[in-house]
Motif scaffolding. Structure first.
Motif, short mmCIF file in Angstrom:
data_model
loop_
_atom_site.label_atom_id
_atom_site.label_comp_id
_atom_site.label_asym_id
_atom_site.label_seq_id
_atom_site.Cartn_x
_atom_site.Cartn_y
_atom_site.Cartn_z
N ILE A 373 -11.26 4.08 -2.88
CA ILE A 373 -11.33 3.21 -4.06
C ILE A 373 -12.50 2.25 -3.93
CG2 ILE A 373 -8.84 3.28 -4.49
CD1 ILE A 373 -8.78 0.37 -3.31
N ASP A 374 -12.96 1.78 -5.07
CA ASP A 374 -13.87 0.65 -5.15
C ASP A 374 -13.13 -0.40 -5.96
OD1 ASP A 374 -15.79 -1.24 -5.62
OD2 ASP A 374 -17.31 0.13 -6.38
N PRO A 375 -12.66 -1.48 -5.32
CA PRO A 375 -11.89 -2.49 -6.05
C PRO A 375 -12.61 -3.04 -7.27
CG PRO A 375 -11.69 -2.86 -3.70
CD PRO A 375 -12.75 -1.79 -3.89
N ARG A 376 -13.93 -2.90 -7.28
CA ARG A 376 -14.70 -3.38 -8.44
C ARG A 376 -14.98 -2.26 -9.44
NH1 ARG A 376 -18.83 -5.09 -3.90
NH2 ARG A 376 -18.26 -2.92 -3.52
N GLY A 377 -14.54 -1.06 -9.10
CA GLY A 377 -14.86 0.10 -9.92
C GLY A 377 -13.71 0.54 -10.80
N PRO A 378 -13.78 1.78 -11.28
CA PRO A 378 -12.77 2.28 -12.23
C PRO A 378 -11.43 2.57 -11.56
CG PRO A 378 -14.26 4.05 -11.63
CD PRO A 378 -14.81 2.79 -10.99
N ARG A 379 -10.38 2.53 -12.35
CA ARG A 379 -9.07 2.95 -11.88
C ARG A 379 -8.97 4.47 -12.01
NH1 ARG A 379 -4.61 -1.60 -13.70
NH2 ARG A 379 -5.75 -3.40 -12.87
N PRO A 380 -7.96 5.08 -11.38
CA PRO A 380 -7.83 6.54 -11.52
C PRO A 380 -7.74 6.95 -12.98
CG PRO A 380 -6.37 5.72 -9.81
CD PRO A 380 -6.93 4.51 -10.52
N VAL A 401 2.23 -0.77 -0.88
CA VAL A 401 0.79 -0.66 -0.72
C VAL A 401 0.30 -1.93 -0.03
CG1 VAL A 401 -1.43 -0.33 -1.88
CG2 VAL A 401 0.66 0.68 -2.86
N SER A 402 -0.40 -1.78 1.09
CA SER A 402 -0.85 -2.95 1.83
C SER A 402 -2.26 -2.74 2.36
CB SER A 402 0.10 -3.24 3.00
OG SER A 402 0.13 -2.14 3.91
N GLN A 403 -2.89 -3.85 2.69
CA GLN A 403 -4.23 -3.83 3.29
C GLN A 403 -4.31 -4.94 4.32
OE1 GLN A 403 -7.56 -5.07 0.84
NE2 GLN A 403 -8.91 -3.54 1.76
N ASP A 404 -4.64 -4.59 5.53
CA ASP A 404 -4.75 -5.57 6.61
C ASP A 404 -3.49 -6.42 6.74
OD1 ASP A 404 -7.36 -4.66 7.09
OD2 ASP A 404 -8.21 -6.10 5.67
N GLY A 405 -2.33 -5.77 6.55
CA GLY A 405 -1.06 -6.46 6.71
C GLY A 405 -0.58 -7.22 5.49
N GLN A 406 -1.38 -7.30 4.45
CA GLN A 406 -0.99 -8.02 3.24
C GLN A 406 -0.51 -7.04 2.18
OE1 GLN A 406 -4.06 -10.42 1.50
NE2 GLN A 406 -2.85 -10.99 -0.30
N VAL A 407 0.68 -7.28 1.62
CA VAL A 407 1.25 -6.40 0.61
C VAL A 407 0.53 -6.62 -0.73
CG1 VAL A 407 3.32 -5.82 -0.71
CG2 VAL A 407 3.49 -6.30 1.74
N LEU A 408 -0.01 -5.54 -1.27
CA LEU A 408 -0.69 -5.59 -2.56
C LEU A 408 0.20 -5.17 -3.71
CD1 LEU A 408 -4.08 -3.87 -1.55
CD2 LEU A 408 -3.49 -6.31 -1.44
N HIS A 409 1.18 -4.29 -3.41
CA HIS A 409 2.00 -3.73 -4.48
C HIS A 409 3.26 -3.15 -3.88
CE1 HIS A 409 2.91 -1.64 -8.25
NE2 HIS A 409 3.09 -0.54 -7.55
N ARG A 410 4.32 -3.19 -4.66
CA ARG A 410 5.60 -2.62 -4.25
C ARG A 410 6.28 -2.04 -5.48
NH1 ARG A 410 8.79 -4.17 0.24
NH2 ARG A 410 7.41 -5.99 0.47
N GLU A 411 6.79 -0.80 -5.38
CA GLU A 411 7.49 -0.21 -6.52
C GLU A 411 8.55 0.76 -6.04
OE1 GLU A 411 5.45 3.17 -8.71
OE2 GLU A 411 3.69 2.23 -7.77
N ALA A 425 2.26 6.99 -7.76
CA ALA A 425 2.22 5.55 -7.50
C ALA A 425 1.30 4.89 -8.50
CB ALA A 425 1.74 5.28 -6.07
N SER A 426 1.67 3.71 -8.94
CA SER A 426 0.87 2.96 -9.90
C SER A 426 -0.49 2.59 -9.31
CB SER A 426 1.62 1.69 -10.30
OG SER A 426 0.77 0.82 -11.04
N ALA A 427 -1.48 2.43 -10.19
CA ALA A 427 -2.82 2.01 -9.76
C ALA A 427 -3.08 0.55 -10.10
CB ALA A 427 -3.87 2.88 -10.44
N ASP A 428 -2.04 -0.20 -10.46
CA ASP A 428 -2.23 -1.58 -10.90
C ASP A 428 -2.72 -2.52 -9.81
OD1 ASP A 428 -1.40 -0.81 -13.39
OD2 ASP A 428 0.66 -1.53 -13.16
N TRP A 429 -2.66 -2.09 -8.56
CA TRP A 429 -2.99 -2.97 -7.45
C TRP A 429 -4.46 -2.93 -7.04
CZ3 TRP A 429 -5.16 -0.02 -3.70
CH2 TRP A 429 -4.86 1.36 -3.72
N ILE A 430 -5.26 -2.04 -7.62
CA ILE A 430 -6.62 -1.81 -7.12
C ILE A 430 -7.45 -3.09 -7.09
CG2 ILE A 430 -8.81 -0.71 -7.70
CD1 ILE A 430 -7.38 1.78 -8.37
N ASP A 431 -7.39 -3.89 -8.15
CA ASP A 431 -8.25 -5.07 -8.19
C ASP A 431 -7.80 -6.15 -7.20
OD1 ASP A 431 -5.94 -5.71 -9.49
OD2 ASP A 431 -6.89 -6.38 -11.35
#
Length: 445
Positions: A373-380, A401-411, A425-431
Motif C-alpha cells: 500500500i501507499d498510505p497517500r495513494g489510492p485505495r483498492p 490490522v496493525s502496524q508497529d504494534g499500533q492497531v489501525l482497524h478492527r472488524e 477486509a475493509s480498506a478504510d484503515w489505509i490512510d
C-alpha cells in the motif's frame, strides 16, 4: 504499430500496451484500454483459443454479477473476446512469451518483496518481450505491460502422492478439456479430491460424461463450497463427502484401479475407481514474472501488487488470478476493467511509486491481496482486501490490522472464514498507516 527486423532475425514491433494472457482479466483489460483510447493494445496467449479457463467450463453461472445474466463458460469467454476485438484490441493466440528481451541469465533468482525496498525492480532495459509463434520469432516493445497469466491447479506429481503413474489421473482443467474439447472417454467410476467450488464443477463434468462419482474427499472438516452445491451433490446425486481424509497412494498399473485413503482417526481404507480428479490447490502462473525478477509475494506466490495493480517493476501491472489464485472469473474480469485507469495514468505521466508499505498476514491467515500500500495513494479498486485462511473460523472471529504494534482497524467477520474461500477486509484503515513505518500486519482471532 511499428515493425522492423533485428539482426538476430526477430521481427521487432512496438505497441502501447501489451496484455499477456487472454482470459477474462486480460480480455477485459484490453477491451477497456482500447475503448479508452490507450493506442495500440495487443493481447497474446499461448493457447490456440482465447477466453481462458471458462471456455471449457460448460456449466452455467458465469456473468451473473457483472453482466446480470447467466451464461455458460464458453459463452462468457466469447463475450470478452468479442468485446476486446470490438473495442479495437488485437487478440493473438498461439503466441508464447519466452522471456524479457536483453535478459542474459536464463535461470534468474526472483527477488522477493522486502519491507523497505522502494527501488523499482524487474527486467533490465525497456519493456520488451520475446515471443514465438507459428509466424516466427518476435520482439515486442510496449509502453506498459499487463500480466494476466492466471493460475493452474497443482497436479498429482506436485502434491507428492505416492504410487505408479497410471492412466485416469486428471486435474479439473485436464478433465474439462478431455470431455468438452477432445470428447475423450474418461472412465466409469471416479473420485474427486477436493470439496471447494471447482471440485463440484469437476463432479458435474464427470456426470455429464456418464462417469459415476464414487466419493468426494477433503482433508478439511467440511466442504468449502456453497450450501446448495454441497447438499445437491450428497442428496440429489448421492455422492458421499469424506472429510478429514487424504489420498496416500494411487493403485494400479497401466490404468488406475483404486486409491488408498487415510482418515482423520488414523484408519486407512481403499476405494475402487478408475479415475481420480485432483481439484483446487491453485498455483499462480508467475513464471514470466519470476523470469523478469519481478518481486513476488510470499503468501500468494504471485507478483506483489499495490492497490492500483502495480508490481515492483515500473510499467508492469498484474491482475486476475495471477495475484490471488483463485477467485471467480467475474472478479478477474472486474479487475481487468479496473486496471485500465492506472495503466492510462502511467502512459500519460510515467510516474511509478516507491517506498510502499508491505501488507502481511499471520497464521491462520495464508495471504492477502493487494499486499502493498501507499498510505497517500489510492485505495483498492474493489474497496477491500482479499484474504485466505488455513483454518475455519466462526462468525465471532475478528480481523485486526496493525502496524508497529499500533492497531489501525478492527472488524468482525460477518460470515466467518472457511479455507479455500475468500475472506474480505475493509480498506478504510489505509490512510491511518504510516508511510515511514514497518509492514502492516493482519491477524485473525
Amino acid at each position: 504499430m511499428n515493425a522492423t527486423t533485428n539482426t538476430d532475425g526477430r521481427r521487432a514491433r512496438t505497441v502501447d500496451v501489451l496484455v499477456i494472457g487472454a482470459g477474462p482479466a486480460g480480455l477485459a483489460a484490453a477491451a477497456r484500454l482500447a475503448a479508452a483510447g490507450a493506442g495500440t493494445v495487443e493481447v497474446v496467449d499461448r493457447e490456440e483459443q482465447a477466453g481462458g479457463i471458462p471456455r471449457h467450463c460448460y456449466h452455467s453461472g458465469f456473468g451473473l454479477r457483472e453482466l446480470r445474466r447467466p451464461m455458460s463458460g464458453p459463452a462468457y469467454a466469447r463475450h470478452w473476446c468479442d468485446l476486446a476485438a470490438g473495442a479495437g484490441a488485437v487478440v493473438r493466440t498461439g503466441v508464447s512469451v519466452t522471456g524479457w528481451a536483453g535478459q542474459r541469465d536464463t535461470r534468474p533468482r526472483p527477488r522477493r518483496a522486502t519491507a523497505r525496498d522502494g527501488r523499482p525492480q524487474g527486467p533490465p532495459g525497456p519493456l520488451a518481450l520475446d515471443t514465438t509463434s507459428p509466424d516466427g520469432l518476435e520482439r515486442i516493445t510496449a509502453g506498459a505491460v499487463v500480466l494476466a497469466t492466471g493460475a493452474r491447479e497443482r497436479p498429482r506429481s506436485a502434491r507428492l502422492v505416492p504410487g505408479t503413474r497410471p492412466a485416469g489421473v486428471f486435474t479439473t482443467g485436464e478433465l474439462q478439456q478431455a470431455v468438452h474439447l477432445h470428447h475423450q472417454r474418461i472412465g466409469r467410476r471416479a473420485v474427486v479430491v477436493g470439496a471447494e467450488p471447482v471440485s463440484y464443477s469437476a463432479a458435474r463434468t464427470l456426470r455429464s460424461a456418464g462417469v459415476e462419482v464414487a466419493a468426494m474427499i477433503t482433508d478439511e472438516p467440511r466442504h468449502q463450497s456453497s450450501l446448495a452445491s454441497g447438499l445437491g451433490a450428497r442428496l440429489r446425486h448421492q455422492v458421499p463427502l469424506l472429510t478429514g481424509t487424504t489420498v496416500t497412494e494411487l493403485l494400479g498399473r497401466g490404468r488406475l484401479t483404486g486409491l488408498t485413503l487415510r482418515h482423520a482417526d488414523g484408519r486407512t481404507t481403499t476405494v475402487a475407481c478408475d479415475t481420480v480428479v485432483f481439484t483446487g490447490d491453485w498455483i499462480p502462473d508467475q513464471e514470466l514474472a519470476a523470469l523478469g525478477g519481478i518481486a513476488l509475494d510470499r503468501g500468494t506466490r504471485g507478483p506483489a501488487v499495490d492497490t492500483a495493480f502495480r508490481t515492483a517493476a515500473s510499467g508492469i501491472f498484474a491482475v486476475g488470478n495471477l495475484i490471488h489464485a483463485v477467485e471467480p472469473a467475474g472478479t478477474a474480469a472486474r479487475e481487468g476493467r479496473l486496471v485500465a485507469g492506472p495503466v492510462l495514468r502511467y502512459l500519460a505521466d510515467g510516474e511509478w511509486p516507491g517506498g510502499q508499505v508491505p501488507v502481511a498476514v499471520e497464521a491462520p491467515l495464508r495471504w492477502v491481496a493487494p499486499n502493498r500500500i501507499d498510505p497517500r495513494g489510492p485505495r483498492p479498486p474493489l474497496g477491500r482486501f482479499t484474504l485466505r485462511t488455513a483454518r475455519a473460523a466462526g462468525r465471532l472471529s475478528v480481523l485486526v490490522v496493525s502496524q508497529d504494534g499500533q492497531v489501525l482497524h478492527r472488524e468482525r467477520l460477518r460470515r466467518g472464514a472457511v479455507p479455500n474461500r475468500p475472506v474480505y477486509a475493509s480498506a478504510d484503515w489505509i490512510d491511518k498507516a504510516d508511510p515511514a513505518g514497518g509492514p502492516v500486519l493482519i491477524t485473525a482471532g
